[in-house]
Scaffold this motif. Structure first.
Motif, PDB file in Angstrom:
ATOM      1  N   ASP A   1      13.150 -17.822 -39.897  1.00  0.00           N
ATOM      2  CA  ASP A   1      12.526 -16.921 -38.933  1.00  0.00           C
ATOM      3  C   ASP A   1      12.333 -17.704 -37.643  1.00  0.00           C
ATOM      4  O   ASP A   1      11.488 -18.603 -37.567  1.00  0.00           O
ATOM      5  CB  ASP A   1      11.188 -16.435 -39.478  1.00  0.00           C
ATOM      6  N   LEU A   2      13.094 -17.384 -36.614  1.00  0.00           N
ATOM      7  CA  LEU A   2      13.064 -18.143 -35.371  1.00  0.00           C
ATOM      8  C   LEU A   2      11.696 -18.107 -34.720  1.00  0.00           C
ATOM      9  O   LEU A   2      11.192 -19.134 -34.246  1.00  0.00           O
ATOM     10  CB  LEU A   2      14.121 -17.615 -34.401  1.00  0.00           C
TER      11      LEU A   2
ATOM     12  N   ALA B   1      19.893 -20.947 -34.464  1.00  0.00           N
ATOM     13  CA  ALA B   1      19.664 -19.516 -34.305  1.00  0.00           C
ATOM     14  C   ALA B   1      20.897 -18.831 -33.728  1.00  0.00           C
ATOM     15  O   ALA B   1      21.238 -17.705 -34.104  1.00  0.00           O
ATOM     16  CB  ALA B   1      18.449 -19.282 -33.399  1.00  0.00           C
TER      17      ALA B   1
ATOM     18  N   THR C   1      23.469 -18.399 -36.516  1.00  0.00           N
ATOM     19  CA  THR C   1      23.148 -17.367 -37.499  1.00  0.00           C
ATOM     20  C   THR C   1      22.994 -15.988 -36.879  1.00  0.00           C
ATOM     21  O   THR C   1      22.630 -15.034 -37.569  1.00  0.00           O
ATOM     22  CB  THR C   1      21.850 -17.730 -38.246  1.00  0.00           C
TER      23      THR C   1
ATOM     24  N   GLN D   1      20.797 -15.034 -34.592  1.00  0.00           N
ATOM     25  CA  GLN D   1      19.452 -14.672 -34.151  1.00  0.00           C
ATOM     26  C   GLN D   1      19.319 -14.747 -32.630  1.00  0.00           C
ATOM     27  O   GLN D   1      18.406 -14.148 -32.059  1.00  0.00           O
ATOM     28  CB  GLN D   1      18.413 -15.603 -34.797  1.00  0.00           C
TER      29      GLN D   1
ATOM     30  N   LEU E   1      11.999 -14.227 -26.494  1.00  0.00           N
ATOM     31  CA  LEU E   1      13.149 -13.900 -27.337  1.00  0.00           C
ATOM     32  C   LEU E   1      13.790 -12.592 -26.884  1.00  0.00           C
ATOM     33  O   LEU E   1      15.017 -12.447 -26.919  1.00  0.00           O
ATOM     34  CB  LEU E   1      12.719 -13.813 -28.801  1.00  0.00           C
TER      35      LEU E   1
ATOM     36  N   THR F   1      17.760 -12.096 -25.390  1.00  0.00           N
ATOM     37  CA  THR F   1      18.672 -11.238 -26.151  1.00  0.00           C
ATOM     38  C   THR F   1      19.024 -10.016 -25.329  1.00  0.00           C
ATOM     39  O   THR F   1      18.132  -9.244 -24.951  1.00  0.00           O
ATOM     40  CB  THR F   1      18.015 -10.792 -27.475  1.00  0.00           C
TER      41      THR F   1
END
Length: 210
Positions: free
Chosen positions: A80-81, A140, A143, A145, A187, A191
């Motif tokens: 879990d980042l 991250a 993967t 994330q 985050l 993103t």
């Protein structure tokens, strides 16, 4: 048969006593009032012993902080980042709290006027932790994330910058809720929104724009 004293063990014992004394004195009186004389007296050693290993009180405190930091060697990776970033930022908050007698704050302030100490602070304490932070973000990215083009230097500034801003302006460290909000917003900023990959014509049709 009696044995000669172990010089290495004796030296390590003195080193530990010096670091312990430094931590206690910083906690009691703050970095500003810390002196080599006070450290020597509390540790039960001579000033010469301290200067044999460290050139200044700042160097002693730097070693103390370097040993105390717990998340430096291997980046946390729970999968879990946000949780892992919270662990990294919480360590920094711990170093900067409480502000009136935090050895880290005193060290940072002194490094502004001492180029050699600033270099050592950067090389021993700051850069390894930046590397730890970026390594976790690279995982991250691997993967999924984080997007592969996320700028890790910007991420560093966005997450850590507010902590030092709050420290410098005496605004207090963020509480648990504020820290979670900070991480969530950063985050989200790193993103791209889902619509970023939708062709322009399709976006226009979805919004009713012709």
């Amino acid at each position: 048969m009696s044995r000669a004293p172990n010089a290495a063990r004796r030296s390590e014992s003195s080193r530990r006593a010096i670091l312990t004394a430094t931590a206690e004195l910083c906690s009691e009186d703050g970095y500003g009032r810390l002196t080599i004389e006070a450290i020597a007296t509390r540790a039960g050693v001579s000033k010469k012993t301290i200067y044999r290993w460290w050139p200044s009180k700042g160097a002693v405190v730097l070693e103390l902080l370097d040993e105390a930091a717990s998340v430096a060697v291997d980046p946390p990776d729970t999968g879990d980042l946000a949780t892992d970033l919270r662990a990294l930022l919480t360590e920094v908050i711990g170093l900067l709290t409480p502000p009136h007698n935090s050895p880290a704050i005193g060290l940072i302030a002194e490094a502004l006027h001492d180029p050699d100490l600033a270099r050592d602070l950067r090389e021993r304490l700051i850069q390894p932790r930046i590397a730890t932070f970026k390594e976790r973000l690279r995982r991250a990215q691997e993967t999924g994330q984080l997007p592969p083009d996320a700028d890790l230097d910007v991420a560093l500034d966005l997450l850590y910058g507010p902590l030092y801003h709050r420290m410098a302006l005496h605004l207090g460290m963020p509480d648990s809720s504020h820290l979670d909000s900070l991480i969530a917003h950063v985050l989200r900023a790193l993103t791209p929104p889902p619509s970023a990959g939708v062709p322009e014509q399709r976006r226009e049709s979805q919004t009713g724009v012709s």
